[in-house]
Design an enzyme around this catalytic site. Structure first.
Site, PDB file in Angstrom:
ATOM      1  N   ASP A  48      25.867  72.413  -1.026  1.00 42.05           N
ATOM      2  CA  ASP A  48      26.448  72.014   0.260  1.00 42.05           C
ATOM      3  C   ASP A  48      27.858  72.576   0.387  1.00 42.05           C
ATOM      4  O   ASP A  48      28.793  72.077  -0.238  1.00 42.05           O
ATOM      5  CB  ASP A  48      26.486  70.485   0.373  1.00 42.05           C
ATOM      6  CG  ASP A  48      26.996  70.046   1.731  1.00 42.05           C
ATOM      7  OD1 ASP A  48      26.191  70.030   2.676  1.00 42.05           O
ATOM      8  OD2 ASP A  48      28.195  69.752   1.869  1.00 42.05           O
ATOM      9  N   TYR A  53      35.603  74.815   3.705  1.00 41.68           N
ATOM     10  CA  TYR A  53      35.893  74.692   2.265  1.00 41.68           C
ATOM     11  C   TYR A  53      36.453  75.992   1.660  1.00 41.68           C
ATOM     12  O   TYR A  53      36.885  75.999   0.511  1.00 41.68           O
ATOM     13  CB  TYR A  53      34.630  74.297   1.476  1.00 41.68           C
ATOM     14  CG  TYR A  53      33.956  73.024   1.942  1.00 41.68           C
ATOM     15  CD1 TYR A  53      34.580  72.142   2.808  1.00 41.68           C
ATOM     16  CD2 TYR A  53      32.672  72.714   1.508  1.00 41.68           C
ATOM     17  CE1 TYR A  53      33.947  70.991   3.241  1.00 41.68           C
ATOM     18  CE2 TYR A  53      32.031  71.550   1.935  1.00 41.68           C
ATOM     19  CZ  TYR A  53      32.676  70.703   2.804  1.00 41.68           C
ATOM     20  OH  TYR A  53      32.039  69.565   3.237  1.00 41.68           O
ATOM     21  N   LYS A  78      28.517  74.815   7.546  1.00 42.49           N
ATOM     22  CA  LYS A  78      28.861  73.979   8.712  1.00 42.49           C
ATOM     23  C   LYS A  78      29.815  74.731   9.639  1.00 42.49           C
ATOM     24  O   LYS A  78      30.677  75.475   9.153  1.00 42.49           O
ATOM     25  CB  LYS A  78      29.534  72.669   8.249  1.00 42.49           C
ATOM     26  CG  LYS A  78      28.775  71.963   7.141  1.00 42.49           C
ATOM     27  CD  LYS A  78      29.405  70.652   6.706  1.00 42.49           C
ATOM     28  CE  LYS A  78      28.715  70.119   5.456  1.00 42.49           C
ATOM     29  NZ  LYS A  78      29.304  70.568   4.192  1.00 42.49           N
ATOM     30  N   HIS A 111      30.142  70.382  11.941  1.00 39.67           N
ATOM     31  CA  HIS A 111      30.874  69.610  10.932  1.00 39.67           C
ATOM     32  C   HIS A 111      31.355  68.258  11.467  1.00 39.67           C
ATOM     33  O   HIS A 111      31.385  67.263  10.739  1.00 39.67           O
ATOM     34  CB  HIS A 111      32.069  70.430  10.419  1.00 39.67           C
ATOM     35  CG  HIS A 111      32.437  70.159   9.000  1.00 39.67           C
ATOM     36  ND1 HIS A 111      32.846  71.114   8.124  1.00 39.67           N
ATOM     37  CD2 HIS A 111      32.450  69.008   8.291  1.00 39.67           C
ATOM     38  CE1 HIS A 111      33.107  70.570   6.951  1.00 39.67           C
ATOM     39  NE2 HIS A 111      32.870  69.292   7.019  1.00 39.67           N
TER      40      HIS A 111
HETATM   41  N1  NAP Z   1      30.492  66.699   6.238  1.00 38.22           N
HETATM   42  C1  NAP Z   1      31.685  66.262   5.866  1.00 38.22           C
HETATM   43  O1  NAP Z   1      32.560  65.942   6.672  1.00 38.22           O
HETATM   44  C2  NAP Z   1      31.973  66.120   4.396  1.00 38.22           C
HETATM   45  C3  NAP Z   1      33.154  65.464   3.995  1.00 38.22           C
HETATM   46  C4  NAP Z   1      33.361  65.308   2.612  1.00 38.22           C
HETATM   47  C5  NAP Z   1      32.461  65.776   1.704  1.00 38.22           C
HETATM   48  N2  NAP Z   1      31.323  66.441   2.127  1.00 38.22           N
HETATM   49  C6  NAP Z   1      30.342  66.982   1.142  1.00 38.22           C
HETATM   50  O2  NAP Z   1      30.003  65.974   0.194  1.00 38.22           O
HETATM   51  C7  NAP Z   1      30.353  66.416  -1.124  1.00 38.22           C
HETATM   52  C8  NAP Z   1      30.793  65.255  -1.991  1.00 38.22           C
HETATM   53  O3  NAP Z   1      31.834  64.517  -1.417  1.00 38.22           O
HETATM   54  P1  NAP Z   1      33.322  64.480  -2.010  1.00 38.22           P
HETATM   55  O4  NAP Z   1      33.611  65.782  -2.659  1.00 38.22           O
HETATM   56  O5  NAP Z   1      34.196  64.024  -0.892  1.00 38.22           O
HETATM   57  O6  NAP Z   1      33.332  63.292  -3.055  1.00 38.22           O
HETATM   58  P2  NAP Z   1      32.432  62.660  -4.234  1.00 38.22           P
HETATM   59  O7  NAP Z   1      31.289  63.533  -4.584  1.00 38.22           O
HETATM   60  O8  NAP Z   1      32.177  61.248  -3.830  1.00 38.22           O
HETATM   61  O9  NAP Z   1      33.486  62.589  -5.426  1.00 38.22           O
HETATM   62  C9  NAP Z   1      34.016  63.720  -6.047  1.00 38.22           C
HETATM   63  C10 NAP Z   1      35.062  63.239  -7.051  1.00 38.22           C
HETATM   64  O10 NAP Z   1      34.436  62.453  -8.056  1.00 38.22           O
HETATM   65  C11 NAP Z   1      34.717  63.003  -9.343  1.00 38.22           C
HETATM   66  N3  NAP Z   1      33.484  62.834 -10.146  1.00 38.22           N
HETATM   67  C12 NAP Z   1      32.346  63.543 -10.018  1.00 38.22           C
HETATM   68  N4  NAP Z   1      31.409  63.098 -10.852  1.00 38.22           N
HETATM   69  C13 NAP Z   1      31.957  62.073 -11.542  1.00 38.22           C
HETATM   70  C14 NAP Z   1      31.480  61.231 -12.558  1.00 38.22           C
HETATM   71  N5  NAP Z   1      30.239  61.340 -13.019  1.00 38.22           N
HETATM   72  N6  NAP Z   1      32.342  60.308 -13.061  1.00 38.22           N
HETATM   73  C15 NAP Z   1      33.600  60.185 -12.585  1.00 38.22           C
HETATM   74  N7  NAP Z   1      34.100  60.956 -11.610  1.00 38.22           N
HETATM   75  C16 NAP Z   1      33.291  61.908 -11.095  1.00 38.22           C
HETATM   76  C17 NAP Z   1      35.065  64.444  -9.094  1.00 38.22           C
HETATM   77  O11 NAP Z   1      35.914  64.924 -10.102  1.00 38.22           O
HETATM   78  P3  NAP Z   1      35.754  66.383 -10.782  1.00 38.22           P
HETATM   79  O12 NAP Z   1      35.303  67.349  -9.730  1.00 38.22           O
HETATM   80  O13 NAP Z   1      37.139  66.647 -11.271  1.00 38.22           O
HETATM   81  O14 NAP Z   1      34.758  66.239 -11.893  1.00 38.22           O
HETATM   82  C18 NAP Z   1      35.781  64.342  -7.755  1.00 38.22           C
HETATM   83  O15 NAP Z   1      37.104  63.932  -7.953  1.00 38.22           O
HETATM   84  C19 NAP Z   1      31.458  67.440  -0.849  1.00 38.22           C
HETATM   85  O16 NAP Z   1      31.687  68.281  -1.955  1.00 38.22           O
HETATM   86  C20 NAP Z   1      30.900  68.146   0.354  1.00 38.22           C
HETATM   87  O17 NAP Z   1      29.874  69.053  -0.016  1.00 38.22           O
HETATM   88  C21 NAP Z   1      31.075  66.587   3.460  1.00 38.22           C
END
Ligand code: NAP
Length: 281
Positions: A48, A53, A78, A111
């Site tokens: 994704d 990004y 997106k 998005h």
């Molecule tokens: N459509 C939208 O508006 C939108 C907005 C936000 C996100 N997204 C998508 O959703 C994806 C995920 O969301 P997100 O990046 O906001 O947050 P997330 O996946 O909820 O959290 C990522 C964070 O959690 C940490 N982490 C990952 N696995 C872990 C584990 N097993 N234990 C402890 N900490 C852990 C990561 O650290 P490290 O990386 O340092 O390991 C990072 O700091 C994004 O990458 C993107 O593709 C879409």
């Protein structure tokens, strides 16, 4: 049948989407290819990304250099919030297609619902054209509230073209968005859950720690599993190899009805941006 990391759901477009995606928001471009290849090696089949990004080319390089056939990996991009409206979106879509250079993009989302009605529907028109030209397989939206979903549904019904196949939202127990998920699931639209790990801000919550202890799993695994059991497609992000693996190991245990009920929190606490609430028109 029990799900696995490589199981898929069928989209209303007829294409298959893997049940967990690898998120790359905030993954620096210089490590994106490496960590995405690692994720693919560990079994992820769904990436994704987004123009916003600034790592589309690197994400796509990973797919190209993974050693797997292109058709085995599902790639999402997106249209950014600052490129709403037909002309700007057409240009942004062309750039994403060129940057990815994958032959086609599996899924392209709007998005966020900014830009007013004209902007949103103009962006959709540009997406439908790119789909008809064979550059994109399936279309969807992200962060659309029910009013904007209904506006788009009406436009499509009146001959606007395309189908909403996916709705992507910040969804986790502290921001469950039951109303939107129900609207989407009633129409067989796949619900994707972004920030499924609550961006690692809630790992020490007692409710998660208790379930983690009970199942011999981590808090992160409880969160990803919750999403899977709700029928959503979670998109956990990590740049850390051990966590990339950990977040995928959620198919060897089941949260009971009682466990799921304990995660029903009556909370609305998004951790990312919130266009669903912030977009008023
Ligand atoms: N459509 C939208 O508006 C939108 C907005 C936000 C996100 N997204 C998508 O959703 C994806 C995920 O969301 P997100 O990046 O906001 O947050 P997330 O996946 O909820 O959290 C990522 C964070 O959690 C940490 N982490 C990952 N696995 C872990 C584990 N097993 N234990 C402890 N900490 C852990 C990561 O650290 P490290 O990386 O340092 O390991 C990072 O700091 C994004 O990458 C993107 O593709 C879409």
């Amino acid at each position: 049948m029990a799900l696995s990391l490589q199981s898929t759901y069928k989209l209303v477009s007829g294409y298959e989407i893997p049940v967990v995606g690898f998120g790359v928001y905030q993954t620096p471009p210089d490590v994106t290819e490496k960590v995405t290849i690692k994720a693919i090696e560990l079994g992820y089949r769904h990436v994704d990304s987004a123009k916003y990004y600034e790592n589309e080319a690197e994400s796509a390089n990973a797919i190209r250099n993974s050693g797997l056939e292109r058709s085995k990996i599902f790639y999402t991009s997106k249209v950014p919030a600052n490129c709403m409206g037909y002309e700007k979106s057409k240009k942004a879509i062309e750039e994403s297609i060129a940057d990815a250079n994958l032959g086609y993009i599996d899924l392209m989302l709007i998005h966020a619902p900014y830009g007013g009605k004209e902007g949103r529907l103009g962006t959709w028109r540009a997406l439908v054209e790119a789909q008809k030209a064979g550059h994109i397989r399936s279309l969807g939206v992200s962060n659309f509230g029910i009013p904007q979903l209904e506006e788009l549904e009406e436009y499509i019904k009146n001959g606007g073209g395309g189908q909403i196949t996916v709705g992507q939202y910040e969804i986790h127990p502290w921001c469950p968005r039951d109303d939107i998920a129900e609207w989407l699931q009633k129409r067989n639209i796949i619900v994707e859950a972004y920030s499924p790990l609550v961006q690692a801000t809630r790992m020490n919550e007692p409710v998660l720690q208790n379930l983690a202890k009970k199942h011999g799993k981590s808090a992160a695994q409880i969160l990803v599993r919750w999403s899977v059991q709700k029928g959503y497609v979670p998109l956990p992000k990590s740049v850390t190899e051990s966590r990339i693996l950990e977040n995928s190991q959620v198919f060897d245990f089941t949260l009971s009805d009682g466990d799921m009920a304990s995660l029903k929190l009556d909370s609305y606490a998004p951790v990312c941006w919130d266009p669903v609430r912030d977009c008023k028109i």
